[in-house]
Design an enzyme around this catalytic site. Sequence first.
Site, short mmCIF file in Angstrom:
data_model
loop_
_atom_site.label_atom_id
_atom_site.label_comp_id
_atom_site.label_asym_id
_atom_site.label_seq_id
_atom_site.Cartn_x
_atom_site.Cartn_y
_atom_site.Cartn_z
N CYS A 10 1.08 -0.92 0.09
CA CYS A 10 -0.32 0.50 0.12
C CYS A 10 1.14 1.31 0.46
CB CYS A 10 -1.01 -0.30 1.03
SG CYS A 10 -0.61 0.78 3.01
N ARG A 16 -3.55 0.04 5.08
CA ARG A 16 -3.89 -1.85 4.55
C ARG A 16 -3.40 -2.75 4.34
NH1 ARG A 16 -5.44 2.27 -0.29
NH2 ARG A 16 -3.71 2.94 0.31
#
Length: 209
Positions: A10, A16
Amino acid sequence: MPPTRILTVCTGNVCRSPLAAVELQHGLDAVSPGGFEVTSAGLHALVDDAFEHRVGALARERGLDADTHRARQLTAQMLTDVDLVLVMAREHLQPVLQLSPRLLKRTFPLREFARVLQYVAGDPALDAAVPADRAERWAWLRKQAPRLRQRVPVRQAERNDVIDPYRRPDAVLEQMADELLEATGAIVAWERRHAERAGTVPPPQGAGG
């Protein structure tokens, strides 16, 4: 037999991609112990930072290890031995491929890759062709996925992205969790389906005589 190496990517590597990595590692370990090595990195990593606190709390609530993670900057060296790269959004694709063009057919948005696996599971001919051996299964998948991605188009391109919750309201965090965990769950479920078919899933801890 070497593990299948998966790298999640990410932007900052504090929300994430580390959540996807620990979620996948935990789920795949339960199905195929020692069969996978899942790590994460960021394109503009907040190097050495831990999980963003809300994401870390979410991971701990799910029984995942959120305490050892430290953000890493993605480098070409990290991509040398990777079997599969799962990016959290379309914007991450090109920077990864600039570092390692050879990974063109091994780099996917996480949500798109999950849909490919669901497509395979829903096609009787493809499903029957999946090898029983774990290493052979994922080698087969790496060959099939680049062409199968054309069969899972989405009307709204953003459905291939996991929204970035960093410094955004809790509602965005909840959306991120829904999008990400649905995709990681589909990947683990696919591996479990085929490991169970092959009879290689270990019994639950504490089972036995």
